[in-house]
Motif scaffolding. Structure first.
Motif, PDB file in Angstrom:
ATOM      1  N   ASN A 278      44.406  43.224  50.684  1.00 11.54           N
ATOM      2  CA  ASN A 278      45.677  43.878  50.116  1.00 11.54           C
ATOM      3  C   ASN A 278      45.839  43.255  48.759  1.00 11.54           C
ATOM      4  OD1 ASN A 278      46.132  45.740  51.940  1.00 11.54           O
ATOM      5  ND2 ASN A 278      47.623  44.709  52.807  1.00 11.54           N
ATOM      6  N   GLY A 279      45.659  41.896  48.820  1.00 10.33           N
ATOM      7  CA  GLY A 279      45.794  40.962  47.524  1.00 10.33           C
ATOM      8  C   GLY A 279      44.525  41.205  46.731  1.00 10.33           C
ATOM      9  N   LEU A 280      43.576  41.555  47.167  1.00 12.63           N
ATOM     10  CA  LEU A 280      42.497  41.878  46.009  1.00 12.63           C
ATOM     11  C   LEU A 280      42.682  43.203  45.347  1.00 12.63           C
ATOM     12  CD1 LEU A 280      39.158  41.013  48.317  1.00 12.63           C
ATOM     13  CD2 LEU A 280      40.179  39.942  46.235  1.00 12.63           C
TER      14      LEU A 280
ATOM     15  N   GLY B 281      50.391  36.617  49.183  1.00 14.29           N
ATOM     16  CA  GLY B 281      51.431  36.465  50.169  1.00 14.29           C
ATOM     17  C   GLY B 281      52.138  37.798  49.825  1.00 14.29           C
ATOM     18  N   TYR B 282      53.375  37.966  50.092  1.00 12.88           N
ATOM     19  CA  TYR B 282      54.568  38.836  50.097  1.00 12.88           C
ATOM     20  C   TYR B 282      55.805  38.024  49.584  1.00 12.88           C
ATOM     21  CZ  TYR B 282      51.251  41.866  52.537  1.00 12.88           C
ATOM     22  OH  TYR B 282      50.358  42.531  52.666  1.00 12.88           O
ATOM     23  N   GLY B 283      55.983  38.119  48.312  1.00 14.66           N
ATOM     24  CA  GLY B 283      57.470  37.394  47.694  1.00 14.66           C
ATOM     25  C   GLY B 283      57.099  35.998  47.704  1.00 14.66           C
ATOM     26  N   GLU B 284      57.841  34.923  48.276  1.00 14.60           N
ATOM     27  CA  GLU B 284      57.536  33.641  48.435  1.00 14.60           C
ATOM     28  C   GLU B 284      56.835  33.342  49.526  1.00 14.60           C
ATOM     29  OE1 GLU B 284      61.244  31.722  47.829  1.00 14.60           O
ATOM     30  OE2 GLU B 284      61.422  32.182  45.795  1.00 14.60           O
ATOM     31  N   LEU B 285      56.681  34.196  50.256  1.00 16.73           N
ATOM     32  CA  LEU B 285      55.763  33.763  51.423  1.00 16.73           C
ATOM     33  C   LEU B 285      54.255  34.130  51.290  1.00 16.73           C
ATOM     34  CD1 LEU B 285      55.850  33.253  54.630  1.00 16.73           C
ATOM     35  CD2 LEU B 285      55.870  35.661  54.929  1.00 16.73           C
ATOM     36  N   GLU B 286      53.746  32.876  51.281  1.00 15.95           N
ATOM     37  CA  GLU B 286      52.072  32.630  51.150  1.00 15.95           C
ATOM     38  C   GLU B 286      51.445  32.821  52.459  1.00 15.95           C
ATOM     39  OE1 GLU B 286      50.747  30.194  48.036  1.00 15.95           O
ATOM     40  OE2 GLU B 286      49.412  29.091  49.854  1.00 15.95           O
TER      41      GLU B 286
ATOM     42  N   GLN C  78      47.922  45.196  46.279  1.00  9.59           N
ATOM     43  CA  GLN C  78      48.927  45.895  47.291  1.00  9.59           C
ATOM     44  C   GLN C  78      49.626  44.727  47.924  1.00  9.59           C
ATOM     45  OE1 GLN C  78      46.393  48.295  49.329  1.00  9.59           O
ATOM     46  NE2 GLN C  78      45.967  49.606  47.594  1.00  9.59           N
ATOM     47  N   ALA C  79      49.398  43.351  47.665  1.00  5.21           N
ATOM     48  CA  ALA C  79      49.978  42.178  48.182  1.00  5.21           C
ATOM     49  C   ALA C  79      50.147  41.401  46.770  1.00  5.21           C
ATOM     50  CB  ALA C  79      49.495  41.500  49.206  1.00  5.21           C
ATOM     51  N   ASP C  80      51.058  40.539  47.089  1.00  7.68           N
ATOM     52  CA  ASP C  80      51.351  39.461  45.784  1.00  7.68           C
ATOM     53  C   ASP C  80      50.223  38.270  45.456  1.00  7.68           C
ATOM     54  OD1 ASP C  80      53.760  40.704  45.072  1.00  7.68           O
ATOM     55  OD2 ASP C  80      54.748  39.619  46.565  1.00  7.68           O
ATOM     56  N   ARG C  81      49.494  38.421  44.532  1.00  8.13           N
ATOM     57  CA  ARG C  81      48.847  37.338  44.063  1.00  8.13           C
ATOM     58  C   ARG C  81      49.127  36.084  43.557  1.00  8.13           C
ATOM     59  NH1 ARG C  81      45.932  42.390  40.552  1.00  8.13           N
ATOM     60  NH2 ARG C  81      44.608  43.170  42.463  1.00  8.13           N
ATOM     61  N   LEU C  82      49.609  35.239  44.354  1.00 10.50           N
ATOM     62  CA  LEU C  82      50.085  33.779  43.908  1.00 10.50           C
ATOM     63  C   LEU C  82      49.503  32.902  43.254  1.00 10.50           C
ATOM     64  CD1 LEU C  82      52.198  33.914  47.275  1.00 10.50           C
ATOM     65  CD2 LEU C  82      52.733  34.941  45.095  1.00 10.50           C
ATOM     66  N   GLY C  83      48.032  33.146  43.091  1.00 12.07           N
ATOM     67  CA  GLY C  83      47.109  32.154  42.574  1.00 12.07           C
ATOM     68  C   GLY C  83      45.653  32.320  42.767  1.00 12.07           C
TER      69      GLY C  83
ATOM     70  N   ASP D 237      44.060  40.584  37.486  1.00 12.71           N
ATOM     71  CA  ASP D 237      45.381  41.285  37.328  1.00 12.71           C
ATOM     72  C   ASP D 237      45.323  42.848  37.291  1.00 12.71           C
ATOM     73  OD1 ASP D 237      46.866  38.859  36.998  1.00 12.71           O
ATOM     74  OD2 ASP D 237      46.061  38.638  35.049  1.00 12.71           O
ATOM     75  N   TYR D 238      44.000  43.171  37.617  1.00 17.24           N
ATOM     76  CA  TYR D 238      43.879  44.608  37.734  1.00 17.24           C
ATOM     77  C   TYR D 238      44.476  45.169  38.961  1.00 17.24           C
ATOM     78  CZ  TYR D 238      39.687  44.705  34.758  1.00 17.24           C
ATOM     79  OH  TYR D 238      38.935  44.621  33.417  1.00 17.24           O
ATOM     80  N   ASP D 239      44.972  46.429  38.936  1.00 20.19           N
ATOM     81  CA  ASP D 239      45.467  47.241  39.828  1.00 20.19           C
ATOM     82  C   ASP D 239      44.513  47.982  40.744  1.00 20.19           C
ATOM     83  OD1 ASP D 239      45.216  49.544  38.239  1.00 20.19           O
ATOM     84  OD2 ASP D 239      47.389  49.504  37.702  1.00 20.19           O
ATOM     85  N   THR D 240      45.035  48.702  41.710  1.00 22.13           N
ATOM     86  CA  THR D 240      44.006  49.476  42.439  1.00 22.13           C
ATOM     87  C   THR D 240      43.214  50.453  41.617  1.00 22.13           C
ATOM     88  OG1 THR D 240      45.447  49.250  44.583  1.00 22.13           O
ATOM     89  CG2 THR D 240      43.892  50.853  44.493  1.00 22.13           C
TER      90      THR D 240
END
Length: 234
Positions: free
Chosen positions: A47-49, A12-17, A52-57, A69-72
């Protein structure tokens, strides 16, 4: 063993899953697609993969390595290539300069690699010194794919490659993606044109309202009356 394995992935983005508890696999050399309605979270999943979006779990592994936890850049170095949706070229750079930019994780670009991309997309060879911003939509998409192929990835990931293209260009572009896969590169593609992409893919996942269904053979999905009524209007 799966080349790519996504397990219990929350994005998601921030707290928005937006995408919850997604499981997805791509085998070596496989052609997999994720389809679903607009706003379902398909691009957010990709984007999560790529960080580029927040990985929440959840977890992501690639070729047996935990890459959660890898970046692009690290994912590209590991063997993944991404063709994002929308503005996916550097408009003020030439075609060749765009291709060279695709090799930012390598020490230079071997000429034979560029030659192979030009062999695959001859129109790019014809316009090698032209600025990318002057290309047509279809040509820009070919350039974006070519740039992703410069690193010779094991997995090519594409986000809505047919978006905004004329129908005849869509067919040509999909044919090229088919050929890339036939030469051994695994493909994961998010695509709005569900019927066309499922006719080409090995397996498909359906994403609706942030929930990713179980992967099924593409042919089975196309033959599923409920799927056709819900997503293909047939």
């Amino acid at each position: 063993m799966s080349l790519l394995r996504v397990s219990g992935f929350d994005v998601g983005y921030g707290e928005l899953e937006i995408v919850t508890d997604a499981d997805l696999t791509v085998a070596d050399g496989e052609y997999v697609t994720v389809v679903g309605p607009n706003g379902a979270g398909k691009s957010t999943l990709l984007n999560g993969l790529f960080g580029q979006a927040d990985r929440l779990g959840g977890t992501v592994s690639f070729d047996g390595t935990d890459v959660t936890d890898y970046d692009t850049v690290e994912l590209v170095e590991a063997g993944m290539g991404l063709t994002p949706q929308g503005e996916n070229v550097f408009p003020d750079l030439t075609v060749r300069e765009n291709l060279v930019m695709g090799a930012y994780t390598r020490d230079g670009v071997p000429s034979d690699v560029v030659d192979r991309i030009y062999d695959r997309f001859p129109i790019l060879a014809d316009r090698t010194a032209q600025k990318a911003g002057e290309l047509s939509g279809g040509q820009r998409q070919m350039l974006a794919i070519g740039r992703a192929l410069v690193t010779e990835p094991d997995l090519l990931v594409l986000d809505e490659p047919s978006a905004g293209l004329a129908p005849d260009l869509v067919q040509d572009l999909f044919d090229e993606i088919d050929t890339i896969n036939e030469h051994g590169t695994a493909v994961l593609v998010v695509e709005q044109n569900a019927e066309e992409i499922l006719r080409r893919a090995d397996r498909g996942y359906v994403l609706t309202q942030g929930t990713l269904g179980e992967g099924r053979p593409a042919e089975e999905l196309l033959d599923d009356e409920q799927f056709r009524e819900q997503f293909l209007g047939a």
